[in-house]
Design a protein around this motif. Structure first.
Motif, PDB file in Angstrom:
ATOM      1  N   VAL A 289     169.950  18.562  98.300  1.00 53.06           N
ATOM      2  CA  VAL A 289     169.176  17.338  98.538  1.00 53.06           C
ATOM      3  C   VAL A 289     169.255  16.449  97.300  1.00 53.06           C
ATOM      4  O   VAL A 289     169.477  15.239  97.402  1.00 53.06           O
ATOM      5  N   MET A 290     169.101  17.074  96.139  1.00 50.85           N
ATOM      6  CA  MET A 290     169.188  16.302  94.903  1.00 50.85           C
ATOM      7  C   MET A 290     170.580  15.697  94.748  1.00 50.85           C
ATOM      8  O   MET A 290     170.720  14.518  94.376  1.00 50.85           O
ATOM      9  N   GLY A 291     171.606  16.473  95.056  1.00 48.99           N
ATOM     10  CA  GLY A 291     172.976  15.952  94.991  1.00 48.99           C
ATOM     11  C   GLY A 291     173.188  14.787  95.941  1.00 48.99           C
ATOM     12  O   GLY A 291     173.848  13.799  95.603  1.00 48.99           O
ATOM     13  N   ALA A 292     172.616  14.888  97.147  1.00 49.45           N
ATOM     14  CA  ALA A 292     172.743  13.805  98.131  1.00 49.45           C
ATOM     15  C   ALA A 292     172.041  12.540  97.642  1.00 49.45           C
ATOM     16  O   ALA A 292     172.558  11.422  97.818  1.00 49.45           O
TER      17      ALA A 292
ATOM     18  N   TYR B 287     173.970   9.106  96.971  1.00 53.30           N
ATOM     19  CA  TYR B 287     173.526   7.857  97.606  1.00 53.30           C
ATOM     20  C   TYR B 287     173.377   6.753  96.570  1.00 53.30           C
ATOM     21  O   TYR B 287     173.802   5.613  96.780  1.00 53.30           O
ATOM     22  N   SER B 288     172.793   7.092  95.441  1.00 53.06           N
ATOM     23  CA  SER B 288     172.605   6.105  94.379  1.00 53.06           C
ATOM     24  C   SER B 288     173.944   5.584  93.874  1.00 53.06           C
ATOM     25  O   SER B 288     174.123   4.376  93.693  1.00 53.06           O
ATOM     26  N   THR B 289     174.874   6.501  93.662  1.00 53.65           N
ATOM     27  CA  THR B 289     176.190   6.102  93.164  1.00 53.65           C
ATOM     28  C   THR B 289     176.911   5.204  94.166  1.00 53.65           C
ATOM     29  O   THR B 289     177.454   4.166  93.796  1.00 53.65           O
ATOM     30  N   LEU B 290     176.910   5.614  95.426  1.00 52.94           N
ATOM     31  CA  LEU B 290     177.580   4.824  96.457  1.00 52.94           C
ATOM     32  C   LEU B 290     176.921   3.456  96.629  1.00 52.94           C
ATOM     33  O   LEU B 290     177.609   2.445  96.794  1.00 52.94           O
ATOM     34  N   SER B 291     175.604   3.426  96.581  1.00 52.26           N
ATOM     35  CA  SER B 291     174.881   2.165  96.722  1.00 52.26           C
ATOM     36  C   SER B 291     175.234   1.206  95.594  1.00 52.26           C
ATOM     37  O   SER B 291     175.442   0.013  95.823  1.00 52.26           O
TER      38      SER B 291
ATOM     39  N   PHE C  60     178.099  -1.268  97.096  1.00 51.60           N
ATOM     40  CA  PHE C  60     177.343  -2.438  97.549  1.00 51.60           C
ATOM     41  C   PHE C  60     176.741  -3.258  96.404  1.00 51.60           C
ATOM     42  O   PHE C  60     176.163  -4.310  96.644  1.00 51.60           O
ATOM     43  N   GLY C  61     176.843  -2.736  95.189  1.00 50.80           N
ATOM     44  CA  GLY C  61     176.295  -3.443  94.037  1.00 50.80           C
ATOM     45  C   GLY C  61     174.785  -3.515  94.023  1.00 50.80           C
ATOM     46  O   GLY C  61     174.200  -4.382  93.389  1.00 50.80           O
ATOM     47  N   VAL C  62     174.137  -2.585  94.736  1.00 50.90           N
ATOM     48  CA  VAL C  62     172.676  -2.579  94.830  1.00 50.90           C
ATOM     49  C   VAL C  62     172.135  -1.307  94.153  1.00 50.90           C
ATOM     50  O   VAL C  62     172.263  -0.206  94.679  1.00 50.90           O
ATOM     51  N   PRO C  63     171.550  -1.440  92.977  1.00 57.00           N
ATOM     52  CA  PRO C  63     170.964  -0.253  92.342  1.00 57.00           C
ATOM     53  C   PRO C  63     169.679   0.174  93.077  1.00 57.00           C
ATOM     54  O   PRO C  63     168.986  -0.656  93.657  1.00 57.00           O
ATOM     55  N   VAL C  64     169.416   1.442  93.067  1.00 60.00           N
ATOM     56  CA  VAL C  64     168.231   1.984  93.731  1.00 60.00           C
ATOM     57  C   VAL C  64     167.288   2.489  92.639  1.00 60.00           C
ATOM     58  O   VAL C  64     167.661   3.347  91.841  1.00 60.00           O
ATOM     59  N   ASN C  65     166.067   1.971  92.605  1.00 58.35           N
ATOM     60  CA  ASN C  65     165.162   2.285  91.495  1.00 58.35           C
ATOM     61  C   ASN C  65     164.418   3.609  91.632  1.00 58.35           C
ATOM     62  O   ASN C  65     163.822   4.069  90.675  1.00 58.35           O
ATOM     63  N   TRP C  66     164.460   4.247  92.773  1.00 62.18           N
ATOM     64  CA  TRP C  66     163.690   5.472  92.976  1.00 62.18           C
ATOM     65  C   TRP C  66     164.503   6.738  92.766  1.00 62.18           C
ATOM     66  O   TRP C  66     163.968   7.842  92.781  1.00 62.18           O
ATOM     67  N   VAL C  67     165.792   6.621  92.532  1.00 64.65           N
ATOM     68  CA  VAL C  67     166.679   7.789  92.523  1.00 64.65           C
ATOM     69  C   VAL C  67     166.408   8.745  91.370  1.00 64.65           C
ATOM     70  O   VAL C  67     166.335   9.959  91.580  1.00 64.65           O
ATOM     71  N   MET C  68     166.279   8.253  90.170  1.00 61.13           N
ATOM     72  CA  MET C  68     166.102   9.144  89.017  1.00 61.13           C
ATOM     73  C   MET C  68     164.824   9.967  89.144  1.00 61.13           C
ATOM     74  O   MET C  68     164.840  11.177  88.930  1.00 61.13           O
ATOM     75  N   GLU C  69     163.738   9.313  89.503  1.00 61.76           N
ATOM     76  CA  GLU C  69     162.484  10.045  89.632  1.00 61.76           C
ATOM     77  C   GLU C  69     162.542  11.055  90.781  1.00 61.76           C
ATOM     78  O   GLU C  69     162.081  12.179  90.642  1.00 61.76           O
ATOM     79  N   MET C  70     163.114  10.634  91.904  1.00 64.22           N
ATOM     80  CA  MET C  70     163.191  11.537  93.050  1.00 64.22           C
ATOM     81  C   MET C  70     164.067  12.744  92.738  1.00 64.22           C
ATOM     82  O   MET C  70     163.736  13.864  93.131  1.00 64.22           O
ATOM     83  N   SER C  71     165.160  12.524  92.026  1.00 67.08           N
ATOM     84  CA  SER C  71     166.009  13.663  91.666  1.00 67.08           C
ATOM     85  C   SER C  71     165.297  14.571  90.659  1.00 67.08           C
ATOM     86  O   SER C  71     165.447  15.793  90.713  1.00 67.08           O
ATOM     87  N   GLN C  72     164.488  14.008  89.783  1.00 62.64           N
ATOM     88  CA  GLN C  72     163.693  14.825  88.869  1.00 62.64           C
ATOM     89  C   GLN C  72     162.645  15.633  89.635  1.00 62.64           C
ATOM     90  O   GLN C  72     162.408  16.806  89.337  1.00 62.64           O
ATOM     91  N   PHE C  73     162.025  15.013  90.638  1.00 62.32           N
ATOM     92  CA  PHE C  73     161.064  15.736  91.469  1.00 62.32           C
ATOM     93  C   PHE C  73     161.749  16.877  92.216  1.00 62.32           C
ATOM     94  O   PHE C  73     161.212  17.984  92.320  1.00 62.32           O
ATOM     95  N   MET C  74     162.941  16.616  92.748  1.00 59.94           N
ATOM     96  CA  MET C  74     163.699  17.654  93.468  1.00 59.94           C
ATOM     97  C   MET C  74     164.063  18.804  92.533  1.00 59.94           C
ATOM     98  O   MET C  74     163.965  19.969  92.905  1.00 59.94           O
TER      99      MET C  74
END
Length: 170
Positions: free
Chosen positions: A29-32, A36-40, A44-58
């Motif tokens: 799940v963390m890898g996914a 997702y963040s990398t692909l986004s 698409f040139g759209v950074p996702v602001n929740w990825v680092m925290e969510m991966s830390q939670f995972m």
């Protein structure tokens, strides 16, 4: 060992085995999430602001929920200067003595986890970031992981005492 203790050990082992095997998949799940963040960002040139925290939670859920299972499998790191040369009965006696300190540490940690989780729920504590997620879900998971580790440590204590007496719990 009395039947109640044997039942406790088997029950705790079964619960932690199931939860630990579930926790093993959280790494995917963390890898996914990171993929997702990398692909986004790249496609698409759209950074996702929740990825680092969510991966830390995972990651936190992964190692805290899997810690008790790791202990059950005897996969924890040990200082093996003399321990490896000991006979199984001597190891069990040594472990029975030293595990008391681990139990004390986990009780204090669990007590602090309950206090922190209660505070987080009561005051709807949020992280101070752009995403600002509420923290109570991960604190509940962390406290649960500490509790499961405490139960597994107590079960391991009973196993070590039984091994030291020459009547291991199967």
């Amino acid at each position: 060992m009395p039947t109640a203790i044997q039942t406790f050990v088997r029950t705790v082992d079964a619960i932690n085995r199931r939860i630990g095997r579930f926790a093993m998949y959280l790494i995917f799940v963390m890898g996914a999430i990171l993929l997702y963040s990398t692909l986004s960002r790249v496609l698409f040139g759209v950074p996702v602001n929740w990825v680092m925290e969510m991966s830390q939670f995972m990651l936190s859920a992964y190692y805290l929920l899997g810690g008790a299972y790791s202990m059950q499998l005897d996969a924890h790191v040990r200082m093996d200067l003399f321990y490896g040369m000991m006979k199984p009965k001597t190891r069990a006696i040594t472990d029975s003595f030293t595990i008391v300190f681990v139990i004390f540490y986990l009780v204090v940690l669990f007590w602090g986890g309950i206090s922190s989780t209660e505070y987080s729920i009561t005051y709807s504590q949020k992280n101070y970031t752009a995403w600002a997620p509420v923290l109570w879900p991960i604190k509940v998971i962390m406290t649960l992981g500490i509790f499961l580790m405490l139960l597994q440590t107590i079960a391991q204590f009973f196993k070590d005492v039984a091994e030291a007496r020459g009547k291991p719990i199967a």
